[in-house]
Write an enzyme that holds these catalytic residues in place. Structure first.
Site, mmCIF file in Angstrom:
data_model
loop_
_atom_site.group_PDB
_atom_site.id
_atom_site.type_symbol
_atom_site.label_atom_id
_atom_site.label_comp_id
_atom_site.label_asym_id
_atom_site.label_seq_id
_atom_site.Cartn_x
_atom_site.Cartn_y
_atom_site.Cartn_z
ATOM 1 N N SER A 45 0.821 -1.208 0.000
ATOM 2 C CA SER A 45 0.000 0.000 0.000
ATOM 3 C C SER A 45 0.860 1.265 0.000
ATOM 4 O O SER A 45 0.363 2.356 -0.289
ATOM 5 C CB SER A 45 -0.947 0.018 1.207
ATOM 6 O OG SER A 45 -1.909 -1.013 1.102
ATOM 7 N N GLY A 217 -4.420 -2.476 -1.052
ATOM 8 C CA GLY A 217 -3.563 -2.120 -2.167
ATOM 9 C C GLY A 217 -3.319 -0.624 -2.191
ATOM 10 O O GLY A 217 -3.896 0.128 -1.407
ATOM 11 N N GLY A 219 -2.881 3.398 -3.912
ATOM 12 C CA GLY A 219 -3.389 4.328 -4.909
ATOM 13 C C GLY A 219 -4.863 4.655 -4.846
ATOM 14 O O GLY A 219 -5.569 4.332 -3.889
ATOM 15 N N CYS A 244 -9.509 -2.318 3.374
ATOM 16 C CA CYS A 244 -8.749 -1.130 2.960
ATOM 17 C C CYS A 244 -9.124 -0.707 1.541
ATOM 18 O O CYS A 244 -10.228 -0.220 1.323
ATOM 19 C CB CYS A 244 -7.249 -1.381 3.118
ATOM 20 S SG CYS A 244 -6.280 0.142 3.222
ATOM 21 N N ASN A 286 -3.675 2.213 6.932
ATOM 22 C CA ASN A 286 -2.721 2.734 5.954
ATOM 23 C C ASN A 286 -3.478 3.066 4.672
ATOM 24 O O ASN A 286 -3.618 2.232 3.790
ATOM 25 C CB ASN A 286 -1.622 1.708 5.671
ATOM 26 C CG ASN A 286 -0.649 2.184 4.605
ATOM 27 O OD1 ASN A 286 -0.627 3.364 4.253
ATOM 28 N ND2 ASN A 286 0.150 1.271 4.084
ATOM 29 N N TYR A 289 -6.981 7.497 0.774
ATOM 30 C CA TYR A 289 -8.322 7.775 0.254
ATOM 31 C C TYR A 289 -9.350 7.242 1.242
ATOM 32 O O TYR A 289 -9.046 6.387 2.081
ATOM 33 C CB TYR A 289 -8.531 7.123 -1.115
ATOM 34 C CG TYR A 289 -7.743 7.777 -2.222
ATOM 35 C CD1 TYR A 289 -8.347 8.694 -3.089
ATOM 36 C CD2 TYR A 289 -6.389 7.491 -2.405
ATOM 37 C CE1 TYR A 289 -7.611 9.299 -4.107
ATOM 38 C CE2 TYR A 289 -5.650 8.097 -3.411
ATOM 39 C CZ TYR A 289 -6.273 8.999 -4.251
ATOM 40 O OH TYR A 289 -5.554 9.608 -5.250
ATOM 41 N N HIS A 329 -7.072 -2.554 8.829
ATOM 42 C CA HIS A 329 -6.526 -3.899 8.661
ATOM 43 C C HIS A 329 -6.815 -4.757 9.889
ATOM 44 O O HIS A 329 -6.130 -4.637 10.900
ATOM 45 C CB HIS A 329 -5.011 -3.835 8.443
ATOM 46 C CG HIS A 329 -4.625 -3.548 7.036
ATOM 47 N ND1 HIS A 329 -4.397 -4.535 6.108
ATOM 48 C CD2 HIS A 329 -4.469 -2.380 6.379
ATOM 49 C CE1 HIS A 329 -4.100 -3.990 4.936
ATOM 50 N NE2 HIS A 329 -4.138 -2.675 5.080
ATOM 51 N N ASP A 331 -6.036 -7.720 10.091
ATOM 52 C CA ASP A 331 -4.855 -8.573 10.200
ATOM 53 C C ASP A 331 -3.728 -7.883 10.956
ATOM 54 O O ASP A 331 -2.744 -8.524 11.330
ATOM 55 C CB ASP A 331 -4.361 -8.947 8.805
ATOM 56 C CG ASP A 331 -4.203 -7.742 7.896
ATOM 57 O OD1 ASP A 331 -3.072 -7.381 7.558
ATOM 58 O OD2 ASP A 331 -5.225 -7.147 7.520
#
Length: 360
Positions: A45, A217, A219, A244, A286, A289, A329, A331
């Site tokens: 990310s 991921g 962007g 995310c 993280n 956007y 997240h 995780d």
């Protein structure tokens, strides 16, 4: 070796270089975590970003073989106040400076990262470059550069692969996944099939999974082409969970909108309120956007969680479907494990779907 971090607003920070000496350009962001630097640097990310650590000392427990989120550094470069010269940990295999040099990762240390973070909080994220010398053209050249807009295509899996077990089968669409998501599913005995972001719905449905997971991921979610229709088709037939970037794509697929944040959420202490249980969890985040909360009314989406500090959308559920998503997240890696239960809930949905299909 003196190096300079130059921001597009004209600010210049001086420090000492380590790792690779190549000049690099990226979006300058900051992470507020006190630990977890290895996981953060290898988190896809952060692809295309120059990562600033607000905690003063980085590298004190070295680099080990177990904490990678991807095989190579994902961040374009790293910015620190101080790096540890002599790491101390029983798992440590090398220092962060040695690892950066081996992996062609540029770094700068000796920077006032607190002042830099305050500047980013005022201006928002900025383009920046790491160079050996500053000329009168450095800022102008930086402003003229265009950063990559389709980062998922640059980091996601190109081919399908399997992480096999004997449990329920989960199809994961890889937009730049963290290894910690695979680990969380493996601990729960899930049979995971990983598909590239270019996959179509038929390919996944033909594989007969019991559920679908949309990964994290890098962007802008709107730059991921062709995936919204795929998500709409899959959520009609299978339990679905988004994490995310996957959360943002899930929102877009169901009529909501996303927007760029001023400086994003990047750290491991974000408090999130669950509207269904009334509980507050601390989460690892993280992202630059977010889902626009004002765009939810009029869709079939329902907000299930929100961030305590800025009230941004942290969880969504699709009405009358077995489909939900979270911005953070569960995780962790690094970060608190308060929200790991979401994997259990998702896999229970997948197991129920599998049972229903078996007896249909």
């Amino acid at each position: 070796m003196k190096r300079y971090l130059v921001l597009e607003n004209g600010s210049v920070y001086t420090g000492e270089g380590f790792g690779s000496t190549k000049p690099v350009t990226g979006e300058l962001v900051f992470n507020t975590g006190m630990t977890g630097y290895q996981e953060s640097i290898t988190d896809l990310s952060y692809h295309g970003q120059i990562l600033t650590f607000t905690y003063p000392l980085v590298g004190n427990y070295g680099i080990n073989r177990d904490d990678f989120e991807s095989f190579k550094p994902a961040a374009t470069a790293i910015v620190t106040h101080e790096i540890a010269r002599r790491p101390s940990n029983w798992r440590s295999q090398m220092s962060i400076a040695e690892w950066a040099e081996r992996n062609d990762l540029p770094g700068i240390t000796g920077v006032d990262t607190r002042a830099l973070t305050k500047e980013l909080r005022d201006y928002g994220v900025l383009k920046a470059t790491l160079v050996d010398e500053v000329t009168e053209d450095t800022v102008a050249n930086l402003k003229a550069q265009t950063l990559s807009s389709n980062q998922v295509a640059e980091v996601g899996s190109k081919n399908m692969y399997v992480n096999p077990t004997d449990g329920v089968t989960i199809a994961m669409i890889d937009f730049g996944l963290k290894n910690s998501i695979l680990r969380a599913l493996a601990r729960r005995n899930a049979n995971v099939m990983v598909f590239p972001a270019t996959v179509d719905a038929k390919t996944i449905l033909d594989a007969a999974p019991d559920g679908v997971l949309l990964s994290n991921g890098p962007g802008d979610p709107e730059s991921v082409e062709g995936i919204q229709e795929v998500i709409r088709e899959l959520e009609e037939q299978l339990p679905l969970m988004g994490i995310c970037l996957g959360h943002q794509l899930f929102a877009l697929a169901n009529g909501a909108k996303t927007k760029k944040m001023k400086f994003g959420h990047r750290g491991f202490n974000h408090a999130v309120k669950d509207l269904q249980t009334g509980k507050t969890n601390f989460t690892s985040q993280n992202h630059g956007y977010m889902v626009d909360g004002d765009s939810i009314p009029g869709t079939d989406l329902e907000i299930t969680q929100y961030e305590i500090n800025d009230e941004s959308v942290e969880g969504l559920r699709l009405k009358n479907h077995q489909a939900f998503s979270v911005q953070y997240h569960p995780d962790a890696a690094p970060g608190p494990h308060d929200a790991e239960y979401l994997f259990d809930e998702f896999l229970a949905m997948a197991a129920k779907h599998k049972e229903e299909q078996t007896h249909a």
